[in-house]
Design a protein around this motif. Structure first.
Motif, PDB file in Angstrom:
ATOM      1  N   ARG A  55      -0.847  -5.213  -1.185  1.00 46.93           N
ATOM      2  CA  ARG A  55       0.073  -4.667  -0.254  1.00 46.93           C
ATOM      3  C   ARG A  55       1.687  -4.819  -0.639  1.00 46.93           C
TER       4      ARG A  55
ATOM      5  N   PHE B 134      -6.138  -0.142   3.776  1.00 44.77           N
ATOM      6  CA  PHE B 134      -4.587   0.195   3.494  1.00 44.77           C
ATOM      7  C   PHE B 134      -4.322   1.573   3.845  1.00 44.77           C
TER       8      PHE B 134
ATOM      9  N   LYS C 299       4.145  -2.151  -2.287  1.00 44.86           N
ATOM     10  CA  LYS C 299       5.421  -1.633  -1.662  1.00 44.86           C
ATOM     11  C   LYS C 299       6.444  -1.927  -2.611  1.00 44.86           C
TER      12      LYS C 299
END
Length: 683
Positions: free
Chosen positions: A467, A505, A471
């Motif tokens: 993640r 996700f 990002k």
């Protein structure tokens, strides 16, 4: 001399022996044992150590069948020293009846430590008070095929040895007798008799580890035959004509000016070697080795340029559709003013007819898979054949494509590329008929990929890592592996993982690519991933080679223990292609085998493809690394490129001397050992 001259071999059996490469009595003599069984003595049960083969003799104390899901016939045998068990998992009722208490039994097999002492599972055995005489020599065990029993091979080999002893078979000594004496090796006749029938006092350990002088004598001639055949093939090709394709700096610059980067010194050196080869009037035969990410495709494009500026056709063959499609995208960018076409097995009907017409007509650059050498593919004027990831193709496949460019006067130039580094000594042996170039430098600013091992029970922190990377604008791969060799099963496993990661996700765009996707769908996914429209790509090992997404900086490989070193290294090479620090997480399932531990630890410790290749050679052997399991060259019957490295060096030197001093002997050595050498070594 025909095989049917041997007792017990009729025409039907002779036809079956043909599958083993045995067509006459001399071939039978050169069908050498794989290993030996020592049935020359009886070992006392108390002296058995386990983890080895032995022959025991004693009295049956009792026999019984265990009760359970899988019945086992257990026979307890005692001699004067101790008691042991013989176990039969597959047995007949009549066998159980025969194993009566009080009967004498002799048994041979692999001794293991069982729950109740020493045991042999499924031994060879004979029953009765009057046992046969002990063998006078070690018993050879031969390579065999379906329909050919070990006993038949042993009897046939024994007859050929007897014929050799009696002078019915004439074998000329082809190696210098002074050299053999210096090395402490016997002559050919003595060596063959020894390996087929080692006497009772022979050094068993040397025979088992293939280091006995008699074995060394046979190995050196086999290796010599290989080097001589390679030299002969190389000379034959050099005597053929090829189109002269000189290229000047200005023509080179046409392509170089389009590149958003400068070539490394290693790339420049290899390009110069290739273009010098192509300017000569005989066929280039060059292997280019380059580690993952070293820039082989650009080198291939500059080789193509040398053909294209002279109006010739060039072809590149890749082992998988996804790799071929990656090459198509890249080469279309490089050659915008040329007609670039693509052919794979999935192109059918009218579309295929159209592509074939272009190949026979105006196409300049042809890219594809195995489909490129099918009978209906006719080239207009093929001058250069490039084969990528050569070890994925069988020898005959490579040869068929090369012959596509053959006309009445010329052969095409050949460039073979591999991203699987091959240890130097192995490359010299496998490709003795090729010039070898190595791109031993990675582009500047490449950071070393950080590799970590992770038990699949501790996988939770990985989610946060993925993640965070995405990002920060980076991208990640999640590679699914399956032990089954089914593309359908692999696709299903990837689909399940894809759905699970989509749920895990929801804030990321997750993509999926596998071998069962249609070509256009596969390309659309890869294009979206390259454009950063997909942040996490779930894939099978179809992305192993050729995929180049510089923004991808994280790779997760699940069940990494199931993959070989070479495949793991290739997969890891999909990240680390930009200037970001990249990471590869090898997720494994404990407990690990010893080999798997070595593989994963090697991956963690080094990014150097040549170190990895050397370790791969130790673990798997040369056949798998070079792709020769697919009916290929370098199928040594007796020799091992790693174990016999010194013999290979000696044979190489002797080959050079014999070619100068005694060329007619060279042909006889090749004929004796390698029937197909002249064909296979052309590749």
């Amino acid at each position: 001399m025909e095989l049917t001259r041997l007792k017990g071999i009729g025409q039907t059996t002779a036809d079956k022996l043909h599958t083993l490469g045995i067509d006459d009595v001399i071939d039978m003599l050169f069908h050498l044992p794989l290993r030996y069984e020592d049935k020359t003595c009886i070992t006392a049960i108390a002296d058995l150590t386990g983890f080895g083969h032995a022959q025991v003799e004693g009295e049956i104390v009792k026999s019984y069948v265990t009760q359970g899901r899988r019945p086992i016939l257990v026979v307890e045998v005692a001699d004067e020293s101790a008691v042991m068990q013989l176990k039969f998992f597959n047995f007949y009722y009549s066998q159980k009846i025969k194993m009566r208490a009080g009967l004498r039994i002799r048994a041979y097999g692999e001794v293991k430590h069982g729950m109740y002492g020493m045991e042999i599972i499924h031994p060879e055995f004979s029953l009765g008070e009057k046992q046969p005489a002990l063998a006078k020599s070690l018993t050879p065990v031969y390579p065999k095929s379906e329909g050919i029993s070990q006993k038949l091979l042993q009897k046939a080999a024994a007859q050929t040895v007897q014929m050799l002893q009696q002078g019915e078979l004439a074998l000329r000594e082809l190696l210098p007798t002074e050299w053999l004496a210096q090395q402490g090796m016997p002559g050919l006749r003595e060596a063959l008799m020894f390996v087929h029938q080692p006497p009772a006092g022979a050094d068993v350990m040397k025979l088992l580890n293939q280091s006995h002088p008699a074995q060394q004598r046979l190995k050196i001639e086999e290796i010599l035959a290989h080097f001589l055949a390679m030299h002969q093939a190389r000379t034959a090709v050099q005597q053929s004509a090829a189109p002269e394709l000189p290229i000047n700096q200005q023509q080179n610059q046409l392509l170089l000016s389009q590149l958003p980067f400068e070539l490394t010194a290693a790339q420049q050196r290899v390009v110069q070697e290739i273009q010098a080869d192509m300017s000569r009037g005989f066929p280039m035969q060059r292997l280019v080795q380059g580690d993952v990410g070293s820039g082989k495709t650009v080198v291939a494009a500059l080789a193509m340029q040398a053909g294209l500026v002279h109006g010739k056709q060039v072809v590149m063959m890749a082992p998988t559709e996804i790799l071929a499609e990656q090459h198509l995208v890249t080469l279309k960018e490089y050659f915008k003013d040329k007609q670039v076409v693509f052919l794979s097995g999935k192109i059918k009907g009218k579309a295929r007819v159209d592509v074939l017409a272009q190949i026979a007509g105006e196409a300049d650059v042809i890219i594809g898979t195995h489909a490129l050498f099918q009978p209906d593919v006719i080239y207009r004027d093929l001058a250069l054949v490039i084969i990528d990831e050569q070890h994925r193709f069988g020898v005959h496949q490579r040869l068929m494509l090369k012959e596509k460019g053959q006309n009445n006067t010329t052969l095409p130039h050949s460039l073979i590329m591999t991203a699987t580094p091959i240890p130097r000594t192995l490359a010299q042996i496998a490709y003795a008929n090729l010039d070898v170039s190595v791109i031993d430098e990675l582009p500047p600013n490449r950071k070393v990929i950080n590799t970590v091992l992770l038990d699949n029970h501790k996988i939770q922190p990985l989610a946060e890592r993925i993640r965070n990377a995405c990002k920060n604008g980076e991208q990640a791969y999640w590679v699914c592996t399956l032990i089954e060799e089914s593309e359908h099963m692999r696709a299903k496993a990837a689909q399940d993982t894809y759905e699970a990661l989509q749920q895990q996700f929801p804030d990321l765009t997750v993509g999926l690519v596998h071998g069962r996707l249609k070509s256009d769908d596969k390309q659309a996914v890869m294009d979206a991933f390259k454009a950063n429209e997909i942040q996490l790509l779930v894939a099978t090992t179809v992305i192993e080679v050729g995929v180049d997404v510089p923004n991808a900086s994280l790779m997760v490989i699940e069940n990494a223990e199931r993959l070989g070193l070479s495949q793991l290294h290739q997969l890891r090479g999909r990240v680390g292609r930009g200037n970001r620090q990249s990471h590869c997480v090898l997720v494994y399932q404990a407990p690990l085998s010893e080999n798997a531990q070595v593989r994963l630890q090697t991956m963690r410790e080094t990014n150097d493809g040549f170190i990895i290749a050397q370790k791969d050679l130790q673990l798997r052997g040369p056949g798998e690394i070079l792709g020769t399991r697919q009916k290929g060259s370098m199928e040594f019957r007796f020799s091992d490129p790693e174990q016999d490295a010194q013999l290979f060096e000696q044979a190489k030197q002797m080959a050079a001397e014999l070619l100068q001093a005694n060329p007619e002997v060279c042909d006889q050595i090749i004929e004796r050992w390698e029937k197909q050498a002249k064909t296979l070594a052309k590749v």
